[in-house]
Design a protein around this motif. Structure first.
Motif, PDB file in Angstrom:
ATOM      1  N   UNK A   1     -11.406   7.704   8.485  1.00  0.00           N
ATOM      2  CA  UNK A   1     -12.001   7.995   9.795  1.00  0.00           C
ATOM      3  C   UNK A   1     -13.158   8.997   9.670  1.00  0.00           C
ATOM      4  N   UNK A   2     -12.934  10.022   8.798  1.00  0.00           N
ATOM      5  CA  UNK A   2     -13.989  11.005   8.596  1.00  0.00           C
ATOM      6  C   UNK A   2     -15.238  10.350   8.009  1.00  0.00           C
ATOM      7  N   UNK A   3     -14.997   9.490   7.015  1.00  0.00           N
ATOM      8  CA  UNK A   3     -16.132   8.785   6.423  1.00  0.00           C
ATOM      9  C   UNK A   3     -16.808   7.886   7.448  1.00  0.00           C
TER      10      UNK A   3
ATOM     11  N   UNK B   1      -5.392   8.997   3.728  1.00  0.00           N
ATOM     12  CA  UNK B   1      -6.444   8.011   3.516  1.00  0.00           C
ATOM     13  C   UNK B   1      -7.083   7.590   4.842  1.00  0.00           C
ATOM     14  N   UNK B   2      -6.195   7.451   5.872  1.00  0.00           N
ATOM     15  CA  UNK B   2      -6.728   7.087   7.178  1.00  0.00           C
ATOM     16  C   UNK B   2      -7.664   8.176   7.704  1.00  0.00           C
TER      17      UNK B   2
ATOM     18  N   UNK C   1       3.927   7.912   4.266  1.00  0.00           N
ATOM     19  CA  UNK C   1       3.166   8.011   5.527  1.00  0.00           C
ATOM     20  C   UNK C   1       2.067   9.063   5.418  1.00  0.00           C
ATOM     21  N   UNK C   2       2.383  10.196   4.727  1.00  0.00           N
ATOM     22  CA  UNK C   2       1.363  11.242   4.560  1.00  0.00           C
ATOM     23  C   UNK C   2       0.172  10.725   3.735  1.00  0.00           C
TER      24      UNK C   2
ATOM     25  N   UNK D   1       0.834  -1.201   0.000  1.00  0.00           N
ATOM     26  CA  UNK D   1       0.000   0.000   0.000  1.00  0.00           C
ATOM     27  C   UNK D   1       0.870   1.253   0.000  1.00  0.00           C
ATOM     28  N   UNK D   2       1.909   1.263   0.834  1.00  0.00           N
ATOM     29  CA  UNK D   2       2.808   2.437   0.881  1.00  0.00           C
ATOM     30  C   UNK D   2       3.538   2.591  -0.451  1.00  0.00           C
TER      31      UNK D   2
END
Length: 235
Positions: A66-68, A61-62, A55-56, A31-32
């Motif tokens: 989380x927002x979603x 995406x994280x 990492x950014x 993924x990275x």
């Protein structure tokens, strides 16, 4: 610990992991690497910068995830609240329905009572009408009987008056007969007294009024006897 080799950017790294975590760690490294590959020719040369950008990307995406997830949780909470409100409204509606059903049952019972009372009232009215008709027939019959009795009483009164009239006539006839008898007795006494005296008996025998008077007396007695006999036969 097991070792997993992952490729990130232009380098290959060896990462230690617990047994069974190899595929998960490899997928994270892929993924990275995929995020870094999105930079294409702009990929920095520095290894640390590559890791930073990776990492950014993952952090972005994280954050979005989380927002979603938060939005979905908020939506879920909203839907859950609406569902609870619907359930609460449904409970209230069920309570109101039960209350309405109870009221309907009470009204039906009251209606049955009113219908029964109406039926009893109708039966009483019919009985009263029947009794009234009977009383009317009895009154009409009593009026007819009264008229018959009045006619009979009038007839009896007429018969009584006729009888009284006949009795009065009879009494008058008897009175006349008694007067005639007294008059005749007086003449007989006078004749007897005269007979005891020879000179007077001769005069009485030669009296022209004596024979007609005796004849009239005899006729009067016969008339009185006939009238009394007719009166007795009529009564």
């Amino acid at each position: 610990m097991n070792q997993v080799k992952v490729t990130i950017g232009r380098r290959e790294y060896s990462v230690a992991c617990a047994p069974g975590e190899e595929d998960h760690v490899a997928s994270l490294g892929a993924m990275i690497h995929e995020k870094l590959s999105q930079l294409g020719a702009d990929l920095p040369v520095s290894e640390s910068q590559n890791l930073l950008f990776g990492a950014l990307f993952v952090a972005d995406e994280l954050h979005e995830a989380r927002k979603s997830a938060a939005d979905r949780q908020q939506e879920h909470d909203r839907q859950l609240s609406e569902l609870n409100e619907t359930v609460r409204s449904a409970s209230v509606a069920v309570g109101q329905r039960d209350e309405l059903q109870l009221k309907v049952s009470d009204l039906e019972s009251e209606l049955d009572g009113l219908q029964s009372a109406q039926q009893r009232h109708n039966a009483e009215v019919d009985d009263m009408r029947t009794e009234l008709a009977q009383r009317r027939e009895e009154a009409e019959s009593a009026v007819g009987e009264k008229e018959v009795i009045a006619a009979q009483l009038a007839e009896i009164t007429r018969e009584r008056d006729n009888l009284l009239s006949k009795i009065e006539s009879k009494n008058e006839l008897l009175e006349i007969a008694n007067d005639k008898m007294r008059e005749t007795n007086a003449k007989l006494d006078e004749a007897l007294n005269s007979a005891s005296q020879p000179s007077e008996s001769a005069d009485l025998a030669n009296d022209p009024d004596l024979a007609p008077a005796l004849e009239r007396f005899a006729n009067l007695l016969e008339e009185c006897a006939d009238k009394l006999e007719k009166h007795d036969s009529n009564t």
